[in-house]
Design an enzyme around this catalytic site. Structure first.
Site, short mmCIF file in Angstrom:
data_model
loop_
_atom_site.label_atom_id
_atom_site.label_comp_id
_atom_site.label_asym_id
_atom_site.label_seq_id
_atom_site.Cartn_x
_atom_site.Cartn_y
_atom_site.Cartn_z
N PRO A 101 0.83 -1.21 0.00
CA PRO A 101 0.00 0.00 0.00
C PRO A 101 0.87 1.27 0.00
O PRO A 101 1.93 1.28 0.62
CB PRO A 101 -0.81 -0.09 1.30
CG PRO A 101 -0.51 -1.41 1.90
CD PRO A 101 0.62 -2.05 1.17
N ALA A 104 1.62 4.33 3.41
CA ALA A 104 1.09 3.60 4.57
C ALA A 104 2.18 3.17 5.54
O ALA A 104 1.93 2.42 6.47
CB ALA A 104 0.31 2.37 4.08
N SER A 108 6.64 1.39 0.34
CA SER A 108 6.33 1.11 -1.07
C SER A 108 7.29 1.84 -2.02
O SER A 108 7.74 1.27 -3.00
CB SER A 108 4.88 1.46 -1.39
OG SER A 108 4.71 2.85 -1.48
N ASP A 152 14.61 2.77 5.22
CA ASP A 152 13.69 2.02 4.35
C ASP A 152 14.45 1.31 3.23
O ASP A 152 14.28 0.11 3.01
CB ASP A 152 12.64 2.97 3.74
CG ASP A 152 11.59 3.40 4.74
OD1 ASP A 152 11.82 3.22 5.96
OD2 ASP A 152 10.53 3.92 4.33
C1 MEV Z 1 9.92 5.94 7.62
O1 MEV Z 1 9.72 4.58 7.33
C2 MEV Z 1 10.76 6.10 8.85
C3 MEV Z 1 11.02 7.55 9.28
O2 MEV Z 1 11.87 7.46 10.42
C4 MEV Z 1 11.70 8.34 8.20
C5 MEV Z 1 13.13 7.88 7.94
O3 MEV Z 1 13.78 7.32 8.82
O4 MEV Z 1 13.60 8.15 6.84
C6 MEV Z 1 9.74 8.25 9.68
#
Ligand code: MEV
Length: 312
Positions: A101, A104, A108, A152
């Site tokens: 998704p 979310a 993705s 990520d």
């Molecule tokens: C996003 O999955 C995680 C955050 O900590 C942003 C990041 O670390 O780049 C919110």
């Protein structure tokens, strides 16, 4: 010429989102139940250098040159070609699909970039090493998430649990016991760029307060790594609850996320927290045993969908 294929899983952040952007440790795991895929095929009777990108789920069917260079699909293709030092590849069609998704908190965007980098470099005969695939996805993340930590693209590229500290070499670790995770979607899209930007503005306005919160989250992530390695699931659940409370103080939770977190705990989860950028998107609960009643409770509490994943 054979086709090039690339695939990448989704991800969830177990501990440390947002604080990761400020150099604190964070922990993330891949989610195999969802995936992004890319398929590269030769485009016959077309001039070399022509690249057709098709992503029907997001309504894209265009030549690379017609897309805004900042478009995430175009950027992933361009950064991959740059990483390979290729200027005019054979004419190709790149078809992209994903079951992850969007907006979310499940990664993705990074997964699509990783799938494209793998498929295109594989098709061109020089599959990029993981480190370079991750770097391509990170460049795309920078366009779309402002100041990403890199967690990520790292967890999605390496496809295993990671203990992540921004700018440091990859650290993985072994789990002392499998984790039964239930992921529940609020159904509210929430782009990471917005929440990361809001936390940045709040940090700029009150640096001491926010840095103290980031440091507390970092301490929790360190304790969580020990609990994960020793298989201490009850302890891990408590740390998830504490992490969620700190994310509330960072103002990235929402009534919907808090409601699902409370329902998960009431249904017997060992711990629960929002996961990813927050405000909407997904939350995460650690099941004590059979995840089915927990999933049912979360759907009854308003989750638009739930997903069970075992991390071993
Ligand atoms: C996003 O999955 C995680 C955050 O900590 C942003 C990041 O670390 O780049 C919110």
């Amino acid at each position: 010429m054979p086709a090039g294929t690339g695939a990448a899983p989704g991800k969830v952040i177990l501990f440390g989102e947002h604080a990761a952007v400020y150099g604190q440790p964070a922990i993330a795991v891949p989610v195999q139940q969802v995936a992004a895929r890319a398929l590269v095929r030769p485009l016959f009777n077309a001039p070399s250098g022509r690249i057709r990108i098709q992503a029907p789920e997001v309504g894209v069917d265009a030549d690379l040159d017609q897309l805004d260079p900042q478009h995430p699909l175009a950027a992933a293709v361009r950064f991959t070609l740059e990483a390979m030092g290729v200027q005019h590849p054979l004419a190709v069609t790149i078809k992209v699909s994903s079951t992850i998704p969007v907006a979310a908190g499940l990664g993705s965007g990074a997964a699509v970039s990783v799938a494209i980098a793998r498929a295109l470099s594989g098709f061109l005969g020089h599959p990029l090493a993981d480190e370079r695939v991750s770097a391509v996805a990170f460049e795309v993340e920078k366009i779309h998430h402002g100041t990403p930590s890199g967690i990520d693209n790292t967890v999605i590229t390496y496809n295993r649990p990671v203990y992540f500290i921004k700018g440091q070499p990859l650290q993985t670790f072994a789990l002392g016991a499998p984790l039964n995770l239930v992921i529940a979607d609020t159904g509210i899209p929430s782009p990471t760029k917005v929440t990361v930007g809001d936390v940045r503005s709040a940090w700029q306005a009150e640096p001491a307060r926010y840095e103290a919160l980031f440091a507390e989250i970092g301490t929790i992530a360190k304790a969580a790594r020990r609990a994960l390695e020793r298989g201490e699931l009850a302890e891990l659940g408590q740390l998830m609850d504490q992490n969620h409370a700190l994310l509330q103080q960072l103002d990235v939770s929402s009534p919907e996320l808090d409601g699902l977190v409370a329902s998960a705990r009431a249904a017997g989860a060992l711990g629960a927290k929002l996961s990813g950028g927050g405000r909407g998107g997904n939350m995460l609960a650690l099941a004590a045993g059979d995840p089915a009643p927990l999933e049912a409770a979360l759907r009854a509490a308003g989750a638009s969908s739930t997903l069970h994943t075992v991390v071993a």
